[in-house]
Design a protein around this motif. Structure first.
Motif, PDB file in Angstrom:
ATOM      1  N   TYR A 228       0.895  -1.097   0.051  1.00 45.53           N
ATOM      2  CA  TYR A 228      -0.024  -0.007  -0.066  1.00 45.53           C
ATOM      3  C   TYR A 228       0.908   1.048  -0.184  1.00 45.53           C
ATOM      4  N   LYS A 229       1.952   1.148   0.251  1.00 49.99           N
ATOM      5  CA  LYS A 229       3.047   2.347   0.150  1.00 49.99           C
ATOM      6  C   LYS A 229       3.960   2.184  -1.035  1.00 49.99           C
ATOM      7  N   ARG A 251      -3.908  -3.878  -5.314  1.00 46.63           N
ATOM      8  CA  ARG A 251      -3.192  -3.078  -4.537  1.00 46.63           C
ATOM      9  C   ARG A 251      -3.721  -3.339  -3.116  1.00 46.63           C
ATOM     10  N   ILE A 253      -4.783  -2.054   0.373  1.00 44.55           N
ATOM     11  CA  ILE A 253      -5.271  -0.898   1.253  1.00 44.55           C
ATOM     12  C   ILE A 253      -5.727  -1.237   2.458  1.00 44.55           C
ATOM     13  N   LYS A 254      -5.703  -0.254   3.452  1.00 44.89           N
ATOM     14  CA  LYS A 254      -6.259  -0.647   4.916  1.00 44.89           C
ATOM     15  C   LYS A 254      -7.625  -0.561   4.826  1.00 44.89           C
ATOM     16  N   ASP A 255      -8.074  -1.706   5.640  1.00 44.94           N
ATOM     17  CA  ASP A 255      -9.448  -1.775   5.836  1.00 44.94           C
ATOM     18  C   ASP A 255      -9.885  -0.982   7.009  1.00 44.94           C
ATOM     19  N   ASN A 256     -10.829   0.046   6.749  1.00 48.54           N
ATOM     20  CA  ASN A 256     -11.052   1.183   7.762  1.00 48.54           C
ATOM     21  C   ASN A 256     -11.845   0.664   9.122  1.00 48.54           C
ATOM     22  N   LEU A 261      -5.407  -5.622   6.374  1.00 44.94           N
ATOM     23  CA  LEU A 261      -5.397  -5.291   5.229  1.00 44.94           C
ATOM     24  C   LEU A 261      -6.357  -5.721   4.123  1.00 44.94           C
ATOM     25  N   TYR A 263      -7.549  -5.692  -0.414  1.00 42.77           N
ATOM     26  CA  TYR A 263      -7.064  -5.205  -1.677  1.00 42.77           C
ATOM     27  C   TYR A 263      -7.993  -4.968  -2.639  1.00 42.77           C
ATOM     28  N   TYR A 266      -5.869  -2.960  -9.119  1.00 43.46           N
ATOM     29  CA  TYR A 266      -4.887  -1.746  -9.405  1.00 43.46           C
ATOM     30  C   TYR A 266      -5.141  -1.254 -10.594  1.00 43.46           C
TER      31      TYR A 266
END
Length: 268
Positions: A228-229, A251, A253-256, A261, A263, A266
């Motif tokens: 993610y970075k 890609r 991503i953070k699961d809010n 994490l 995905y 992309y």
């Protein structure tokens, strides 16, 4: 069967000196071995994605200082009646050390995990979330499954049993696999699988040397996951490599809603 339980049950049962139901435990292992993931840096992407080559490491290159160590109680072995009476404790300690060292020098290892969203793995092995994670499908590869083993996360006493087996006539080849299939419980978060290949044997896989490093021919990746970075230039590079072989790219991503994490596809 929960992850830790089945791994340790496999370890405890498959590696018994006498195993009546060995095939049962191999079947159990293979049922869990469907897809695996390797966390790595972008610099290794071309070799993995285009060439299907998997880098093999030696034990000395791994990051656990206790990797492959056989623990023992010196007093216990010194009192063993089968010991040579001319040996003192320092002699026995040196013998164990040299035997263990020799065993470590006789295998190649490749390491994997069974999930693509293990946050510490992204941090430790994928360049602080700036690397990639590669997914492989093992469902139909019976040949490759034969050299994959799950890591069991055990205490010191369980590890000490391995050296005792050597004195009780355990099969050396199987004992070698057992030696490199256990780690301290503090590494449990890795949920590791690994390839273990003895050096210098007529195994089913030929070693390929590239830039003075050993590889084996592996599988075409099923999917690629970007950290993610990850730098956008690296993401673009990975995407172009994958387009050559029609490999989907996602890609992370953070699961809010949790500390996990997840995905998404992309998109450039």
């Amino acid at each position: 069967m929960e992850e830790k339980k089945w791994r340790n049950e496999f370890f405890d049962n498959y590696f018994k000196i006498e195993v009546d139901d060995e095939q049962k435990w191999l079947d159990c292992k293979n049922q869990h071995l469907t897809k695996i993931f390797q966390y790595t840096r972008v610099k290794h992407a071309k070799t993995l994605i285009l060439d299907d080559l998997m880098y093999l490491r030696e034990i000395k290159d791994l990051n656990d200082p206790f990797e492959g160590d056989l623990l023992y109680d010196l007093d216990e072995f010194y009192k063993n009646p089968i010991k040579n009476p001319s040996l003192d404790k320092s002699d026995i300690k040196n013998i164990f050390h040299e035997a263990n060292k020799s065993m470590k020098e006789r295998v190649y290892i490749a390491c994997f995990a069974d999930k693509n969203n293990i946050t510490p793995m992204w941090n430790h092995y994928s360049d602080g979330h700036e690397g990639i994670c590669i997914e492989y499908d093992l469902n139909d590869d019976k040949l490759l499954k034969q050299i994959f083993f799950p890591i069991a996360y055990v205490n010191e006493n369980r590890n000490k049993e391995i050296l005792r087996k050597l004195y009780n006539g355990a099969d050396y080849g199987k004992l070698t696999i057992e030696t490199f299939s256990n780690k301290s419980i503090e590494w449990e978060y890795e949920q590791e699988w690994r390839i273990i290949i003895p050096k210098g044997t007529n195994n089913m896989f030929n070693i390929i040397w590239k830039d003075n490093k050993p590889y084996i021919k592996f599988l075409k990746p099923r999917s690629i996951y970007l950290g993610y970075k990850i730098d956008e230039r690296d993401a673009y590079f990975i995407k172009k490599l994958c387009e050559i072989r029609d490999i989907p790219v996602y890609r992370m991503i953070k699961d809010n809603s949790s500390f996990n994490l997840t995905y998404i596809p992309y998109e450039e």
